[in-house]
Write a protein that holds these residues in place. Sequence first.
Motif, PDB file in Angstrom:
ATOM      1  N   ARG A  55      44.141 -20.366 -31.672  1.00 41.06           N
ATOM      2  CA  ARG A  55      44.293 -20.456 -30.220  1.00 41.06           C
ATOM      3  C   ARG A  55      44.994 -21.760 -29.874  1.00 41.06           C
ATOM      4  NH1 ARG A  55      38.759 -19.971 -27.246  1.00 41.06           N
ATOM      5  NH2 ARG A  55      40.131 -20.659 -25.575  1.00 41.06           N
ATOM      6  N   ASN A  56      45.703 -21.737 -28.756  1.00 44.07           N
ATOM      7  CA  ASN A  56      46.446 -22.914 -28.330  1.00 44.07           C
ATOM      8  C   ASN A  56      45.633 -23.718 -27.318  1.00 44.07           C
ATOM      9  OD1 ASN A  56      48.877 -24.118 -26.361  1.00 44.07           O
ATOM     10  ND2 ASN A  56      49.281 -24.168 -28.560  1.00 44.07           N
TER      11      ASN A  56
ATOM     12  N   SER B 243      38.440 -32.417 -31.395  1.00 43.93           N
ATOM     13  CA  SER B 243      37.029 -32.354 -31.769  1.00 43.93           C
ATOM     14  C   SER B 243      36.468 -30.996 -31.381  1.00 43.93           C
ATOM     15  CB  SER B 243      36.241 -33.475 -31.095  1.00 43.93           C
ATOM     16  OG  SER B 243      36.277 -33.349 -29.688  1.00 43.93           O
ATOM     17  N   GLY B 244      35.330 -30.652 -31.994  1.00 38.81           N
ATOM     18  CA  GLY B 244      34.700 -29.369 -31.715  1.00 38.81           C
ATOM     19  C   GLY B 244      34.495 -28.580 -32.990  1.00 38.81           C
ATOM     20  N   SER B 245      34.270 -27.305 -32.832  1.00 39.48           N
ATOM     21  CA  SER B 245      34.002 -26.421 -33.972  1.00 39.48           C
ATOM     22  C   SER B 245      35.326 -25.943 -34.583  1.00 39.48           C
ATOM     23  CB  SER B 245      33.161 -25.229 -33.523  1.00 39.48           C
ATOM     24  OG  SER B 245      31.947 -25.656 -32.955  1.00 39.48           O
ATOM     25  N   ILE B 246      35.989 -26.866 -35.261  1.00 42.41           N
ATOM     26  CA  ILE B 246      37.341 -26.622 -35.764  1.00 42.41           C
ATOM     27  C   ILE B 246      37.329 -26.260 -37.236  1.00 42.41           C
ATOM     28  CG2 ILE B 246      39.596 -27.663 -36.176  1.00 42.41           C
ATOM     29  CD1 ILE B 246      39.024 -29.458 -33.724  1.00 42.41           C
ATOM     30  N   ALA B 247      37.915 -25.112 -37.555  1.00 42.04           N
ATOM     31  CA  ALA B 247      38.058 -24.714 -38.953  1.00 42.04           C
ATOM     32  C   ALA B 247      39.358 -25.272 -39.533  1.00 42.04           C
ATOM     33  CB  ALA B 247      38.023 -23.203 -39.085  1.00 42.04           C
ATOM     34  N   SER B 248      40.432 -25.170 -38.765  1.00 45.39           N
ATOM     35  CA  SER B 248      41.708 -25.735 -39.199  1.00 45.39           C
ATOM     36  C   SER B 248      42.639 -25.889 -38.005  1.00 45.39           C
ATOM     37  CB  SER B 248      42.372 -24.877 -40.273  1.00 45.39           C
ATOM     38  OG  SER B 248      42.734 -23.624 -39.746  1.00 45.39           O
TER      39      SER B 248
ATOM     40  N   ALA C  55      47.842 -28.242 -29.498  1.00 45.70           N
ATOM     41  CA  ALA C  55      47.540 -27.897 -30.891  1.00 45.70           C
ATOM     42  C   ALA C  55      47.137 -26.433 -31.008  1.00 45.70           C
ATOM     43  CB  ALA C  55      46.419 -28.789 -31.414  1.00 45.70           C
ATOM     44  N   ASP C  56      47.479 -25.843 -32.144  1.00 46.77           N
ATOM     45  CA  ASP C  56      47.042 -24.491 -32.496  1.00 46.77           C
ATOM     46  C   ASP C  56      45.837 -24.634 -33.423  1.00 46.77           C
ATOM     47  OD1 ASP C  56      50.450 -23.341 -32.717  1.00 46.77           O
ATOM     48  OD2 ASP C  56      49.021 -23.132 -31.075  1.00 46.77           O
ATOM     49  N   VAL C  57      44.695 -24.178 -32.943  1.00 46.65           N
ATOM     50  CA  VAL C  57      43.424 -24.443 -33.614  1.00 46.65           C
ATOM     51  C   VAL C  57      42.718 -23.142 -33.960  1.00 46.65           C
ATOM     52  CG1 VAL C  57      41.175 -25.545 -33.392  1.00 46.65           C
ATOM     53  CG2 VAL C  57      43.189 -26.614 -32.347  1.00 46.65           C
ATOM     54  N   ARG C  58      42.178 -23.072 -35.168  1.00 50.17           N
ATOM     55  CA  ARG C  58      41.311 -21.955 -35.524  1.00 50.17           C
ATOM     56  C   ARG C  58      39.868 -22.467 -35.460  1.00 50.17           C
ATOM     57  NH1 ARG C  58      39.083 -19.655 -40.125  1.00 50.17           N
ATOM     58  NH2 ARG C  58      40.097 -21.138 -41.521  1.00 50.17           N
ATOM     59  N   ILE C  59      39.114 -21.801 -34.604  1.00 51.40           N
ATOM     60  CA  ILE C  59      37.722 -22.191 -34.384  1.00 51.40           C
ATOM     61  C   ILE C  59      36.847 -21.597 -35.475  1.00 51.40           C
ATOM     62  CG2 ILE C  59      35.773 -22.024 -32.778  1.00 51.40           C
ATOM     63  CD1 ILE C  59      37.872 -21.835 -30.529  1.00 51.40           C
TER      64      ILE C  59
ATOM     65  N   GLN D 195      34.581 -25.692 -26.559  1.00 55.69           N
ATOM     66  CA  GLN D 195      34.622 -25.457 -27.998  1.00 55.69           C
ATOM     67  C   GLN D 195      35.518 -26.453 -28.702  1.00 55.69           C
ATOM     68  OE1 GLN D 195      35.976 -21.436 -27.530  1.00 55.69           O
ATOM     69  NE2 GLN D 195      34.121 -20.644 -28.461  1.00 55.69           N
ATOM     70  N   VAL D 196      36.705 -26.677 -28.163  1.00 53.58           N
ATOM     71  CA  VAL D 196      37.659 -27.607 -28.734  1.00 53.58           C
ATOM     72  C   VAL D 196      38.153 -28.541 -27.640  1.00 53.58           C
ATOM     73  CG1 VAL D 196      39.924 -27.878 -29.808  1.00 53.58           C
ATOM     74  CG2 VAL D 196      38.389 -26.044 -30.566  1.00 53.58           C
ATOM     75  N   LEU D 197      38.150 -29.818 -27.947  1.00 55.36           N
ATOM     76  CA  LEU D 197      38.677 -30.825 -27.020  1.00 55.36           C
ATOM     77  C   LEU D 197      39.810 -31.575 -27.684  1.00 55.36           C
ATOM     78  CD1 LEU D 197      35.591 -32.530 -25.332  1.00 55.36           C
ATOM     79  CD2 LEU D 197      37.315 -31.124 -24.234  1.00 55.36           C
ATOM     80  N   LEU D 198      40.875 -31.799 -26.917  1.00 53.45           N
ATOM     81  CA  LEU D 198      41.966 -32.690 -27.331  1.00 53.45           C
ATOM     82  C   LEU D 198      41.964 -33.853 -26.357  1.00 53.45           C
ATOM     83  CD1 LEU D 198      44.873 -30.133 -27.962  1.00 53.45           C
ATOM     84  CD2 LEU D 198      43.250 -31.052 -29.620  1.00 53.45           C
ATOM     85  N   VAL D 199      41.807 -35.061 -26.882  1.00 53.67           N
ATOM     86  CA  VAL D 199      41.711 -36.239 -26.019  1.00 53.67           C
ATOM     87  C   VAL D 199      42.818 -37.224 -26.384  1.00 53.67           C
ATOM     88  CG1 VAL D 199      40.282 -38.150 -25.242  1.00 53.67           C
ATOM     89  CG2 VAL D 199      39.228 -35.940 -25.777  1.00 53.67           C
TER      90      VAL D 199
END
Length: 121
Positions: free
Chosen positions: A108-109, A25-30, A97-101, A1-5
């Motif tokens: 989520r972290n 990258s991914g389905s990131i809202a914020s 990163a703390d990401v809201r999908i 869902q979320v990738l940090l590269v």
Amino acid sequence: QVLLVESGGGLVQPGGSLRLSCAASGSIASINSMAWYRQAPGKERELVASISRGGTTNYSDSVKGRFTISRDNAKKTVYLQMNSLKPEDTAVYYCNADVRIDGYYLYRNFWGRGTQVTVSS
């Protein structure tokens, strides 16, 4: 869902500089807080620097004055400018990163896979 590269690691001589990047990258809202951690062989992972969504920064004492964390919210990217590098900075550097999908309310972290930084002559 979320990738940090992460990118930008490598071998550098003492006193040199490197700039690390981490793109989400991914389905990131914020994205809320973003940070860099590092882990040297035989040691625990430690926080190097963090930056809030609004740009408030925090540094470990060992890198204060030498490293600078920044972010580009539009590019979903965090950077770590590392100057005056020392052999003791040698470690694998991880992005966090703390990401809201998209479609979810909670943050989520997430962790990247890391990039090796080696400071040696």
